[in-house]
Design a protein around this motif. Structure first.
Motif, PDB file in Angstrom:
ATOM      1  N   GLN A  31       0.848  -1.103  -0.356  1.00 55.27           N
ATOM      2  CA  GLN A  31      -0.066  -0.060   0.369  1.00 55.27           C
ATOM      3  C   GLN A  31       0.859   1.280   0.134  1.00 55.27           C
ATOM      4  O   GLN A  31       0.571   2.053  -0.564  1.00 55.27           O
ATOM      5  CB  GLN A  31      -1.257   0.016   1.367  1.00 55.27           C
ATOM      6  N   GLN A  32       2.666   1.190   1.015  1.00 56.63           N
ATOM      7  CA  GLN A  32       2.435   2.891   0.434  1.00 56.63           C
ATOM      8  C   GLN A  32       4.855   2.281  -0.029  1.00 56.63           C
ATOM      9  O   GLN A  32       4.685   3.443  -0.385  1.00 56.63           O
ATOM     10  CB  GLN A  32       3.068   3.174   2.001  1.00 56.63           C
ATOM     11  N   GLY A  33       4.985   1.445   0.089  1.00 58.83           N
ATOM     12  CA  GLY A  33       5.535   0.765  -0.401  1.00 58.83           C
ATOM     13  C   GLY A  33       7.591   0.724   0.036  1.00 58.83           C
ATOM     14  O   GLY A  33       7.230   2.075   1.255  1.00 58.83           O
ATOM     15  N   GLU A  34       8.327   1.293  -0.651  1.00 59.09           N
ATOM     16  CA  GLU A  34       9.899   1.622   0.725  1.00 59.09           C
ATOM     17  C   GLU A  34      10.320   2.855   0.322  1.00 59.09           C
ATOM     18  O   GLU A  34       9.536   3.261  -1.152  1.00 59.09           O
ATOM     19  CB  GLU A  34      11.179   0.545   0.431  1.00 59.09           C
ATOM     20  N   GLN A  35       9.666   3.480   1.117  1.00 59.29           N
ATOM     21  CA  GLN A  35      10.736   5.125   0.500  1.00 59.29           C
ATOM     22  C   GLN A  35      11.361   5.456   1.293  1.00 59.29           C
ATOM     23  O   GLN A  35      11.868   5.113   2.929  1.00 59.29           O
ATOM     24  CB  GLN A  35       8.989   6.014   0.991  1.00 59.29           C
ATOM     25  N   TYR A  36      11.573   6.731   1.540  1.00 59.39           N
ATOM     26  CA  TYR A  36      12.571   7.716   2.001  1.00 59.39           C
ATOM     27  C   TYR A  36      11.247   8.926   2.928  1.00 59.39           C
ATOM     28  O   TYR A  36      10.928   8.978   2.321  1.00 59.39           O
ATOM     29  CB  TYR A  36      13.713   8.685   1.568  1.00 59.39           C
ATOM     30  N   LEU A  37      11.086   8.562   4.340  1.00 60.20           N
ATOM     31  CA  LEU A  37       9.642   9.080   4.984  1.00 60.20           C
ATOM     32  C   LEU A  37      10.772  10.697   5.981  1.00 60.20           C
ATOM     33  O   LEU A  37      11.371   9.436   7.069  1.00 60.20           O
ATOM     34  CB  LEU A  37       9.642   8.775   5.823  1.00 60.20           C
ATOM     35  N   HIS A  38      11.080  11.397   5.839  1.00 64.68           N
ATOM     36  CA  HIS A  38      11.497  12.373   7.479  1.00 64.68           C
ATOM     37  C   HIS A  38      13.221  12.394   7.252  1.00 64.68           C
ATOM     38  O   HIS A  38      13.647  11.484   8.123  1.00 64.68           O
ATOM     39  CB  HIS A  38      11.093  12.345   8.444  1.00 64.68           C
ATOM     40  N   GLU A  39      13.614  11.931   6.353  1.00 67.09           N
ATOM     41  CA  GLU A  39      14.831  11.214   6.270  1.00 67.09           C
ATOM     42  C   GLU A  39      15.477  10.188   6.256  1.00 67.09           C
ATOM     43  O   GLU A  39      16.973   9.839   7.087  1.00 67.09           O
ATOM     44  CB  GLU A  39      16.106  11.646   6.127  1.00 67.09           C
ATOM     45  N   VAL A  40      14.745   9.155   6.729  1.00 67.41           N
ATOM     46  CA  VAL A  40      14.732   7.837   7.130  1.00 67.41           C
ATOM     47  C   VAL A  40      14.657   7.160   5.965  1.00 67.41           C
ATOM     48  O   VAL A  40      13.866   7.019   5.439  1.00 67.41           O
ATOM     49  CB  VAL A  40      14.156   7.396   8.577  1.00 67.41           C
ATOM     50  N   LEU A  41      15.400   5.974   5.794  1.00 67.89           N
ATOM     51  CA  LEU A  41      14.652   5.116   4.308  1.00 67.89           C
ATOM     52  C   LEU A  41      14.243   3.538   5.150  1.00 67.89           C
ATOM     53  O   LEU A  41      14.207   3.126   6.272  1.00 67.89           O
ATOM     54  CB  LEU A  41      16.173   4.692   3.916  1.00 67.89           C
ATOM     55  N   VAL A  42      12.700   3.522   4.755  1.00 66.65           N
ATOM     56  CA  VAL A  42      11.456   3.417   5.517  1.00 66.65           C
ATOM     57  C   VAL A  42      11.245   1.523   4.698  1.00 66.65           C
ATOM     58  O   VAL A  42      11.193   1.824   3.680  1.00 66.65           O
ATOM     59  CB  VAL A  42      10.465   3.206   5.633  1.00 66.65           C
ATOM     60  N   LEU A  43      12.595   0.403   5.196  1.00 64.88           N
ATOM     61  CA  LEU A  43      11.981  -1.059   4.602  1.00 64.88           C
ATOM     62  C   LEU A  43      11.627  -1.894   5.291  1.00 64.88           C
ATOM     63  O   LEU A  43      11.206  -1.908   6.027  1.00 64.88           O
ATOM     64  CB  LEU A  43      13.573  -1.672   4.352  1.00 64.88           C
ATOM     65  N   VAL A  44      11.185  -2.989   4.172  1.00 66.45           N
ATOM     66  CA  VAL A  44       9.666  -3.350   4.839  1.00 66.45           C
ATOM     67  C   VAL A  44       9.742  -5.149   4.563  1.00 66.45           C
ATOM     68  O   VAL A  44       9.837  -5.528   3.148  1.00 66.45           O
ATOM     69  CB  VAL A  44       8.454  -3.221   4.013  1.00 66.45           C
ATOM     70  N   GLY A  45       9.911  -6.254   5.454  1.00 65.34           N
ATOM     71  CA  GLY A  45       9.976  -7.109   5.890  1.00 65.34           C
ATOM     72  C   GLY A  45       8.792  -7.295   6.155  1.00 65.34           C
ATOM     73  O   GLY A  45       7.974  -6.822   6.529  1.00 65.34           O
ATOM     74  N   ALA A  46       8.920  -9.103   6.680  1.00 70.44           N
ATOM     75  CA  ALA A  46       7.680  -9.686   7.505  1.00 70.44           C
ATOM     76  C   ALA A  46       7.895 -10.464   8.876  1.00 70.44           C
ATOM     77  O   ALA A  46       9.610 -10.828   9.036  1.00 70.44           O
ATOM     78  CB  ALA A  46       6.450 -10.155   6.546  1.00 70.44           C
ATOM     79  N   GLU A  47       7.454 -10.459   9.896  1.00 71.10           N
ATOM     80  CA  GLU A  47       7.571 -11.774  10.420  1.00 71.10           C
ATOM     81  C   GLU A  47       6.871 -12.649  10.568  1.00 71.10           C
ATOM     82  O   GLU A  47       5.691 -12.862  10.818  1.00 71.10           O
ATOM     83  CB  GLU A  47       7.385 -11.371  11.983  1.00 71.10           C
TER      84      GLU A  47
END
Length: 351
Positions: A50-66
């Motif tokens: 829904q949002q994808g991996e991206q830079y937000l507030h100069e922080v790279l948000v990467l997505v995995g799972a548990e």
């Protein structure tokens, strides 16, 4: 030149049982000084889709799972779908690697809490895949730091004091596995935010507070450039290979820490394997004077209150470093990944 970047690993968002969205979590990470965060929502990649991996507030948000059955939780990255948790652990771990992903056994030796009950440890370590280990988990330590209401109150009043070193049994298993193959390690915060745990004072359960606990610092030969796909590759490659070290930020922030093997102009850093040769030196440089332990094959090889050591002609073995802040009152501070010095089969050396 080696670049070092501090990030937060094992974070839950409102797509599972966390209390904030990507923007709110990235803002908290930015305020805590992190350069990247790794999301691990339970059994879903909805945030990625829904949002994808991206830079937000100069922080790279990467997505995995548990992958989150009752126990045997598995943190996974670089995947396109989350395996079903209603399988044997070996099966869902295998499915992560079949799609080109990788992962870590989450809080593998978590103890049962006598107040809240339940344990989420790993009971099957016999896996054929090259899995890594989450050797340090903040929330797991907090949950198992008390065995009574009195202990719970102490944990509220002195939360920094409960952060102890990784469990000895986890370190022992990690060192033994390292004799067979490289085993990358991470430090997980297991952050959920404040509102999901209303019985915990918000200041202690907020993302911003939790992001100041355990960090995973990666090493890279290239700088991050602010380009998602480029920086994603740098960060995940370092996490996957163990080119990283783990820091308790409660004990003190770390800008640079060096642990490397050198032979002439060649250097090998944490997570790397190298064939033994004469004339090597093993080097450790700390941010400041502290109690340093050099671990070889699971045992303390040497220790000293110092800022740096140099070990000439190290024998083959699996080496790592533990650093404790202070030389008298010691607090767990920095835990390195391994450097693997393998015997040269032509040298006649027998370990």
């Amino acid at each position: 030149m080696i670049y070092q970047y501090s990030g937060v690993v094992h974070v839950h968002t409102s797509y599972s049982d966390g209390s904030a969205d990507f923007k709110g979590i990235a803002k908290a990470a930015y305020k805590s000084g992190a350069k990247f965060i790794l999301i691990n929502d339970h059994d879903t990649l909805d945030g990625l889709h829904q949002q994808g991996e991206q830079y937000l507030h100069e922080v790279l948000v990467l997505v995995g799972a548990e992958v989150s059955p009752r126990q045997n939780h598995f943190l996974c990255y670089d995947i396109s779908s989350v395996p079903c948790k209603k399988q044997q652990p070996a099966k869902y771990v295998e499915q992560v690697y079949e799609q080109g992903g990788f992962g870590f056994l989450a809080h593998p030796d978590q103890k049962e809490n006598t107040i809240f009950r339940g344990s989420m440890h790993w009971d099957n370590w016999d896996l054929d895949m090259p899995v890594g280990l989450e050797i340090w988990n903040y929330f797991s330590q907090w949950m198992t730091s008390f065995e009574s209401i009195r202990g719970l109150l102490i944990s509220f009043l002195f939360p920094k004091a409960i952060l102890s070193p990784p469990q000895p049994e986890t370190l022992q298993k990690w060192d033994l596995l390292g004799e067979l193959r490289p085993v990358p390690a991470i430090a997980g915060v297991d952050a959920h935010g404040g509102r999901q745990f209303g019985w915990i004072p918000n200041i202690l359960s907020s993302y911003r507070y939790q992001f100041k606990t355990l960090r995973t610092h990666i090493l890279s030969k290239e700088p991050l450039q602010g380009i998602v796909q480029n920086d994603r590759k740098i960060i995940l490659s370092a996490i996957k290979s163990g080119r990283s070290y783990l820091v308790n930020h409660f004990a003190g922030h770390v800008k640079e820490f060096f642990f490397y093997l050198q032979h002439l102009n060649d250097k090998w850093h944490m997570g790397e394997e190298v064939m033994h040769r004469s004339g090597m030196t093993l080097n450790v440089i700390l941010p400041e004077k502290a109690h340093l332990k050099l671990i070889k094959d699971g045992k303390v090889f040497l220790q000293s209150c110092t800022k740096a050591i140099q070990l000439p002609d190290p024998e083959p073995g699996v080496y790592r470093v533990e650093v404790y802040k202070g030389c008298i009152w010691r607090r767990p501070w920095i835990f390195s990944n391994h450097i693997y010095v393998r015997p040269d089969p032509d040298s006649g050396y027998s370990s």
